[in-house]
Design a protein around this motif. Sequence first.
Motif, PDB file in Angstrom:
ATOM      1  N   ASP A   1       0.820  -1.213   0.000  1.00 19.26           N
ATOM      2  CA  ASP A   1       0.000   0.000   0.000  1.00 19.26           C
ATOM      3  C   ASP A   1       0.857   1.267   0.000  1.00 19.26           C
ATOM      4  N   THR A   2       0.188   2.393  -0.125  1.00 19.94           N
ATOM      5  CA  THR A   2       0.919   3.655  -0.249  1.00 19.94           C
ATOM      6  C   THR A   2       1.654   4.033   1.028  1.00 19.94           C
ATOM      7  N   ASP A   3       1.224   3.513   2.167  1.00 16.08           N
ATOM      8  CA  ASP A   3       1.936   3.793   3.417  1.00 16.08           C
ATOM      9  C   ASP A   3       3.255   3.039   3.467  1.00 16.08           C
ATOM     10  N   VAL A   4       3.304   1.865   2.835  1.00 12.43           N
ATOM     11  CA  VAL A   4       4.566   1.134   2.717  1.00 12.43           C
ATOM     12  C   VAL A   4       5.474   1.831   1.710  1.00 12.43           C
ATOM     13  N   ILE A   5       4.879   2.333   0.643  1.00 15.26           N
ATOM     14  CA  ILE A   5       5.674   3.016  -0.382  1.00 15.26           C
ATOM     15  C   ILE A   5       6.325   4.281   0.193  1.00 15.26           C
ATOM     16  N   ILE A   6       5.558   5.079   0.928  1.00 16.39           N
ATOM     17  CA  ILE A   6       6.126   6.272   1.582  1.00 16.39           C
ATOM     18  C   ILE A   6       5.292   6.594   2.821  1.00 16.39           C
ATOM     19  N   ARG A   7       5.931   6.635   3.966  1.00 12.38           N
ATOM     20  CA  ARG A   7       5.224   6.962   5.200  1.00 12.38           C
ATOM     21  C   ARG A   7       4.797   8.425   5.191  1.00 12.38           C
ATOM     22  N   ILE A   8       3.648   8.688   5.790  1.00 11.44           N
ATOM     23  CA  ILE A   8       3.053  10.014   5.702  1.00 11.44           C
ATOM     24  C   ILE A   8       3.951  11.085   6.302  1.00 11.44           C
ATOM     25  N   GLU A   9       4.673  10.768   7.376  1.00 16.87           N
ATOM     26  CA  GLU A   9       5.502  11.797   8.004  1.00 16.87           C
ATOM     27  C   GLU A   9       6.669  12.219   7.124  1.00 16.87           C
ATOM     28  N   ARG A  10       7.025  11.384   6.143  1.00 15.53           N
ATOM     29  CA  ARG A  10       8.118  11.740   5.233  1.00 15.53           C
ATOM     30  C   ARG A  10       7.700  12.822   4.243  1.00 15.53           C
ATOM     31  N   LEU A  11       6.398  13.056   4.130  1.00 19.68           N
ATOM     32  CA  LEU A  11       5.899  14.038   3.171  1.00 19.68           C
ATOM     33  C   LEU A  11       5.720  15.418   3.773  1.00 19.68           C
ATOM     34  N   THR A  12       6.007  15.550   5.053  1.00 20.22           N
ATOM     35  CA  THR A  12       5.762  16.827   5.732  1.00 20.22           C
ATOM     36  C   THR A  12       6.918  17.810   5.597  1.00 20.22           C
ATOM     37  N   SER A  13       8.050  17.350   5.102  1.00 23.05           N
ATOM     38  CA  SER A  13       9.191  18.245   4.929  1.00 23.05           C
ATOM     39  C   SER A  13      10.047  17.739   3.779  1.00 23.05           C
ATOM     40  N   GLY A  14      10.891  18.602   3.248  1.00 30.30           N
ATOM     41  CA  GLY A  14      11.769  18.208   2.159  1.00 30.30           C
ATOM     42  C   GLY A  14      11.124  18.379   0.796  1.00 30.30           C
ATOM     43  N   GLU A  15      11.918  18.175  -0.239  1.00 32.61           N
ATOM     44  CA  GLU A  15      11.471  18.344  -1.612  1.00 32.61           C
ATOM     45  C   GLU A  15      11.083  16.997  -2.223  1.00 32.61           C
ATOM     46  N   ARG A  16      10.286  17.044  -3.272  1.00 27.88           N
ATOM     47  CA  ARG A  16       9.859  15.818  -3.943  1.00 27.88           C
ATOM     48  C   ARG A  16      11.040  14.969  -4.379  1.00 27.88           C
TER      49      ARG A  16
ATOM     50  N   GLU B   1      -0.444  10.929  -3.354  1.00 32.08           N
ATOM     51  CA  GLU B   1       0.323  11.190  -4.571  1.00 32.08           C
ATOM     52  C   GLU B   1       1.814  11.107  -4.316  1.00 32.08           C
ATOM     53  N   GLY B   2       2.216  11.390  -3.080  1.00 28.62           N
ATOM     54  CA  GLY B   2       3.627  11.305  -2.728  1.00 28.62           C
ATOM     55  C   GLY B   2       4.214   9.922  -2.931  1.00 28.62           C
ATOM     56  N   ALA B   3       3.368   8.882  -2.971  1.00 30.22           N
ATOM     57  CA  ALA B   3       3.870   7.532  -3.230  1.00 30.22           C
ATOM     58  C   ALA B   3       4.497   7.455  -4.620  1.00 30.22           C
ATOM     59  N   VAL B   4       3.848   8.088  -5.587  1.00 30.41           N
ATOM     60  CA  VAL B   4       4.399   8.110  -6.949  1.00 30.41           C
ATOM     61  C   VAL B   4       5.665   8.966  -6.984  1.00 30.41           C
ATOM     62  N   TRP B   5       5.644  10.111  -6.302  1.00 24.34           N
ATOM     63  CA  TRP B   5       6.834  10.964  -6.264  1.00 24.34           C
ATOM     64  C   TRP B   5       8.029  10.200  -5.711  1.00 24.34           C
ATOM     65  N   ALA B   6       7.812   9.436  -4.640  1.00 28.86           N
ATOM     66  CA  ALA B   6       8.907   8.716  -3.992  1.00 28.86           C
ATOM     67  C   ALA B   6       9.485   7.641  -4.905  1.00 28.86           C
ATOM     68  N   LEU B   7       8.614   6.894  -5.579  1.00 31.56           N
ATOM     69  CA  LEU B   7       9.099   5.847  -6.481  1.00 31.56           C
ATOM     70  C   LEU B   7       9.883   6.436  -7.645  1.00 31.56           C
ATOM     71  N   MET B   8       9.411   7.556  -8.180  1.00 31.13           N
ATOM     72  CA  MET B   8      10.136   8.190  -9.273  1.00 31.13           C
ATOM     73  C   MET B   8      11.449   8.790  -8.797  1.00 31.13           C
ATOM     74  N   ALA B   9      11.472   9.287  -7.568  1.00 32.84           N
ATOM     75  CA  ALA B   9      12.703   9.879  -7.036  1.00 32.84           C
ATOM     76  C   ALA B   9      13.782   8.835  -6.819  1.00 32.84           C
TER      77      ALA B   9
ATOM     78  N   THR C   1      14.934   8.515  -0.999  1.00 35.36           N
ATOM     79  CA  THR C   1      15.637   7.920   0.141  1.00 35.36           C
ATOM     80  C   THR C   1      14.676   7.133   1.024  1.00 35.36           C
ATOM     81  N   TYR C   2      13.419   7.575   1.083  1.00 37.05           N
ATOM     82  CA  TYR C   2      12.447   6.974   1.988  1.00 37.05           C
ATOM     83  C   TYR C   2      11.477   6.022   1.304  1.00 37.05           C
TER      84      TYR C   2
END
Length: 209
Positions: free
Chosen positions: A20-35, A84-92, A40-41
Amino acid sequence: MTPFTTVSGRAAPLMKTNIDTDVIIRIERLTSGERGELGTYALEALRYKPDGSENPDFVLNQPKYWQAPILIAGSNFGCGSSREGAVWALMAMGLRCIIAESFGDIFLGNCFQNGLLPIRFPATAVQSLVDESLARDEPFAVDLTRCLLTTPTGRQFVFTVDALRRESLLTGLDDVGLTLRCDDEIAQWQTVDRVARPWIWTVNANPLS
């Protein structure tokens, strides 16, 4: 977004279902930093051990698949919250294409809005791609212009993509960008509508008053 036409490289098999998207990127990782820093996460619960060191058993940590641009995933990939950050993280982390039997519906839409190509194949076809990925060291090739996937042994798989979604990826335009290409037609309609329904265009008009 970055247009997608072709991509070539290793296809890493991650055949765990219901990621799921929480495994792909944890929600707290989206609160700071750039796409661009989210890579890394991405998938960190699978990539890292509790002490923060890399998990050597995780496929994308293995030398053969390091920085692979293609992921072969288990069914229902990207289920869960509309993140949407799940897609950003995978592309990053370098992914441009994900192959699976099925995807979470919202995740699927987010892929097309951000330049990540999701391809759906039947389970038997997905497994055959996994088998070839494990057996061969050569790259896979994905060609969106022809909707064709070519494996290291030369096998070819035709895939389908909604025509408008395909155009969006090929041109690098999201829904807003595609709409703005019709700016002249929109302006013409507005000109006609201002005459036909002038009350709609009244400044500060309140249709409920």
